[in-house]
Design a protein around this motif. Structure first.
Motif, PDB file in Angstrom:
ATOM      1  N   VAL A 123      20.275  24.047  50.074  1.00 49.73           N
ATOM      2  CA  VAL A 123      19.158  23.532  49.280  1.00 49.73           C
ATOM      3  C   VAL A 123      19.273  22.018  49.132  1.00 49.73           C
ATOM      4  O   VAL A 123      18.297  21.280  49.333  1.00 49.73           O
ATOM      5  CB  VAL A 123      19.098  24.224  47.897  1.00 49.73           C
ATOM      6  CG1 VAL A 123      18.110  23.497  46.982  1.00 49.73           C
ATOM      7  CG2 VAL A 123      18.691  25.684  48.049  1.00 49.73           C
ATOM      8  N   GLU A 124      20.465  21.549  48.813  1.00 54.34           N
ATOM      9  CA  GLU A 124      20.670  20.101  48.693  1.00 54.34           C
ATOM     10  C   GLU A 124      20.418  19.414  50.032  1.00 54.34           C
ATOM     11  O   GLU A 124      19.783  18.342  50.087  1.00 54.34           O
ATOM     12  CB  GLU A 124      22.094  19.816  48.211  1.00 54.34           C
ATOM     13  CG  GLU A 124      22.378  18.333  47.987  1.00 54.34           C
ATOM     14  CD  GLU A 124      23.769  18.079  47.457  1.00 54.34           C
ATOM     15  OE1 GLU A 124      24.106  16.899  47.243  1.00 54.34           O
ATOM     16  OE2 GLU A 124      24.526  19.052  47.264  1.00 54.34           O
ATOM     17  N   TRP A 127      16.639  19.084  50.650  1.00 52.15           N
ATOM     18  CA  TRP A 127      16.014  17.969  49.954  1.00 52.15           C
ATOM     19  C   TRP A 127      16.340  16.643  50.642  1.00 52.15           C
ATOM     20  O   TRP A 127      15.469  15.779  50.805  1.00 52.15           O
ATOM     21  CB  TRP A 127      16.507  17.910  48.497  1.00 52.15           C
ATOM     22  CG  TRP A 127      15.935  18.956  47.584  1.00 52.15           C
ATOM     23  CD1 TRP A 127      16.616  19.936  46.937  1.00 52.15           C
ATOM     24  CD2 TRP A 127      14.556  19.125  47.205  1.00 52.15           C
ATOM     25  NE1 TRP A 127      15.766  20.708  46.173  1.00 52.15           N
ATOM     26  CE2 TRP A 127      14.494  20.222  46.315  1.00 52.15           C
ATOM     27  CE3 TRP A 127      13.386  18.440  47.514  1.00 52.15           C
ATOM     28  CZ2 TRP A 127      13.301  20.665  45.756  1.00 52.15           C
ATOM     29  CZ3 TRP A 127      12.192  18.875  46.945  1.00 52.15           C
ATOM     30  CH2 TRP A 127      12.155  19.977  46.077  1.00 52.15           C
ATOM     31  N   GLY A 139       8.651  18.549  45.149  1.00 46.58           N
ATOM     32  CA  GLY A 139       9.259  19.035  43.921  1.00 46.58           C
ATOM     33  C   GLY A 139       8.243  19.213  42.797  1.00 46.58           C
ATOM     34  O   GLY A 139       8.279  20.213  42.062  1.00 46.58           O
ATOM     35  N   ARG A 143       7.235  22.887  41.060  1.00 45.91           N
ATOM     36  CA  ARG A 143       7.257  23.193  39.623  1.00 45.91           C
ATOM     37  C   ARG A 143       5.883  23.634  39.130  1.00 45.91           C
ATOM     38  O   ARG A 143       5.777  24.545  38.299  1.00 45.91           O
ATOM     39  CB  ARG A 143       7.741  21.969  38.839  1.00 45.91           C
ATOM     40  CG  ARG A 143       9.243  21.713  38.988  1.00 45.91           C
ATOM     41  CD  ARG A 143       9.710  20.577  38.097  1.00 45.91           C
ATOM     42  NE  ARG A 143       9.219  19.294  38.584  1.00 45.91           N
ATOM     43  CZ  ARG A 143       9.848  18.552  39.490  1.00 45.91           C
ATOM     44  NH1 ARG A 143      10.983  18.971  40.024  1.00 45.91           N
ATOM     45  NH2 ARG A 143       9.353  17.392  39.866  1.00 45.91           N
ATOM     46  N   THR A 148       9.407  26.531  38.670  1.00 48.17           N
ATOM     47  CA  THR A 148      10.837  26.366  38.905  1.00 48.17           C
ATOM     48  C   THR A 148      11.053  25.119  39.746  1.00 48.17           C
ATOM     49  O   THR A 148      10.154  24.687  40.474  1.00 48.17           O
ATOM     50  CB  THR A 148      11.438  27.586  39.632  1.00 48.17           C
ATOM     51  OG1 THR A 148      12.843  27.378  39.857  1.00 48.17           O
ATOM     52  CG2 THR A 148      10.766  27.813  40.978  1.00 48.17           C
ATOM     53  N   SER A 149      12.237  24.554  39.650  1.00 52.60           N
ATOM     54  CA  SER A 149      12.594  23.428  40.520  1.00 52.60           C
ATOM     55  C   SER A 149      13.508  23.882  41.644  1.00 52.60           C
ATOM     56  O   SER A 149      13.997  23.049  42.414  1.00 52.60           O
ATOM     57  CB  SER A 149      13.289  22.330  39.698  1.00 52.60           C
ATOM     58  OG  SER A 149      14.463  22.852  39.075  1.00 52.60           O
ATOM     59  N   ASP A 150      13.725  25.202  41.747  1.00 50.50           N
ATOM     60  CA  ASP A 150      14.646  25.765  42.731  1.00 50.50           C
ATOM     61  C   ASP A 150      13.869  26.448  43.859  1.00 50.50           C
ATOM     62  O   ASP A 150      13.310  27.528  43.662  1.00 50.50           O
ATOM     63  CB  ASP A 150      15.567  26.777  42.054  1.00 50.50           C
ATOM     64  CG  ASP A 150      16.607  27.372  43.005  1.00 50.50           C
ATOM     65  OD1 ASP A 150      16.611  26.995  44.197  1.00 50.50           O
ATOM     66  OD2 ASP A 150      17.397  28.218  42.558  1.00 50.50           O
ATOM     67  N   PRO A 151      13.807  25.842  45.049  1.00 53.49           N
ATOM     68  CA  PRO A 151      13.067  26.469  46.152  1.00 53.49           C
ATOM     69  C   PRO A 151      13.681  27.794  46.584  1.00 53.49           C
ATOM     70  O   PRO A 151      12.977  28.673  47.083  1.00 53.49           O
ATOM     71  CB  PRO A 151      13.134  25.422  47.260  1.00 53.49           C
ATOM     72  CG  PRO A 151      14.375  24.632  46.970  1.00 53.49           C
ATOM     73  CD  PRO A 151      14.455  24.579  45.473  1.00 53.49           C
ATOM     74  N   TRP A 152      14.994  27.924  46.421  1.00 55.81           N
ATOM     75  CA  TRP A 152      15.651  29.181  46.811  1.00 55.81           C
ATOM     76  C   TRP A 152      15.157  30.339  45.940  1.00 55.81           C
ATOM     77  O   TRP A 152      14.934  31.454  46.423  1.00 55.81           O
ATOM     78  CB  TRP A 152      17.159  29.046  46.711  1.00 55.81           C
ATOM     79  CG  TRP A 152      17.917  30.131  47.416  1.00 55.81           C
ATOM     80  CD1 TRP A 152      18.353  31.318  46.896  1.00 55.81           C
ATOM     81  CD2 TRP A 152      18.311  30.133  48.785  1.00 55.81           C
ATOM     82  NE1 TRP A 152      19.000  32.059  47.846  1.00 55.81           N
ATOM     83  CE2 TRP A 152      18.995  31.344  49.024  1.00 55.81           C
ATOM     84  CE3 TRP A 152      18.161  29.221  49.834  1.00 55.81           C
ATOM     85  CZ2 TRP A 152      19.528  31.678  50.275  1.00 55.81           C
ATOM     86  CZ3 TRP A 152      18.697  29.549  51.069  1.00 55.81           C
ATOM     87  CH2 TRP A 152      19.366  30.759  51.281  1.00 55.81           C
ATOM     88  N   GLU A 153      14.977  30.063  44.664  1.00 62.22           N
ATOM     89  CA  GLU A 153      14.458  31.085  43.744  1.00 62.22           C
ATOM     90  C   GLU A 153      13.063  31.529  44.179  1.00 62.22           C
ATOM     91  O   GLU A 153      12.758  32.728  44.209  1.00 62.22           O
ATOM     92  CB  GLU A 153      14.419  30.533  42.321  1.00 62.22           C
ATOM     93  CG  GLU A 153      13.854  31.498  41.288  1.00 62.22           C
ATOM     94  CD  GLU A 153      13.756  30.869  39.902  1.00 62.22           C
ATOM     95  OE1 GLU A 153      13.007  31.412  39.069  1.00 62.22           O
ATOM     96  OE2 GLU A 153      14.420  29.840  39.664  1.00 62.22           O
TER      97      GLU A 153
END
Length: 270
Positions: A123-124, A127, A139, A143, A148-153
């Protein structure tokens, strides 16, 4: 012909974008691109769409399905506003893919190959592969669309949709993207070998799913999904256009005829 909305679908390399470009230039037709909205000169979100395309390429480079489908979801979230804007330009609206059709094909396939392992550092890395300004836009949109700010989620949730029964998946997609099925779907069909040759000639790099095995399975899935939609939604006109060994002008003429038939409530001949 009354107002009509038709989606062009098919495996990568079949020529959807090229045919739509011809129709937009020569006919009174509005076009919406479900995935690469910035290819529409009238797109309401060209910068964001281009940033999402960069994010999709970054996901391809890392080979992580969760990131790929997260970006796909964010791209499809642009479709509803673009469709509503385009509907005011012409009584005929054509879509390059559709958020309620193509995910029925792709999401179960992506879900079947996704690994359960966590993201690790991907993920890092994802980005960092994006230009900073584009990453900020992605980003913010993540959201706004997913909370969420987590693309994996997000990607994990979208993959879960791919495990749902088709009618449930269709309901989830409709609620998520705020769109309805079009009046008709045209499947542009092309043998996989010809499609692969075309994708390899593109200026941009190949995508995560552009392999012979995946395209072969996808071609079969399109047939199955559209057959099921035709049975369950009789109001949806489903047509197949054989593109094998045909020129762009020939395919464009066939698409034009099929769209006119859908608008008039008839089945085109020839």
């Amino acid at each position: 012909m009354s107002d009509v909305r038709v989606a062009l679908v098919g495996i990568d390399g079949v020529g959807k974008t090229t045919v739509l470009h011809r129709l937009r230039e020569r006919d009174d037709i509005a076009v919406v691109h479900a995935v690469r909205g910035h290819e529409d000169p009238d797109s309401p979100f060209p910068e964001l769409s281009a940033a999402l395309a960069e994010a999709s390429s970054a996901a391809d480079a890392l080979g992580r399905v969760q990131l790929k489908v997260a970006v796909l979801c964010l791209q499809l979230c642009l479709f509803g506003p673009a469709e509503r804007r385009a509907a005011g330009r012409s009584p005929t609206l054509l879509a390059d893919r559709h958020p309620l059709v193509d995910p029925l094909v792709y999401l179960p396939m992506f879900a079947s190959v996704a690994r359960d392992a966590g993201p690790g550092g991907d993920v890092e890395a994802w980005w960092h592969k994006q230009e900073p300004g584009a990453a900020r836009a992605v980003g913010d949109w993540l959201r706004r669309c997913a909370g969420t700010s987590d693309p994996w989620e997000l990607g994990t949730e979208v993959l879960r949709w791919g495990t749902l029964p088709p009618h449930e998946m269709l309901d989830v997609l409709g609620r998520t993207f705020g769109v309805t099925l079009p009046d008709g779907v045209l499947l542009l069909d092309l043998p996989v070998d010809q499609a692969l040759r075309r994708t390899r000639e593109r200026a941009r790099g190949s995508e995560l799913h552009e392999t012979r095995a995946f395209l072969t399975a996808t071609r079969q899935r399109y047939g199955e999904v559209l057959d099921r939609l035709a049975r369950s939604r009789p109001e949806l006109a489903v047509r197949r256009v054989d593109c094998a060994d045909r020129s762009v002008d020939e395919v464009t003429a066939l698409v034009r005829s099929a769209v006119a038939g859908i608008g008039n409530g008839t089945v085109p001949t020839g």
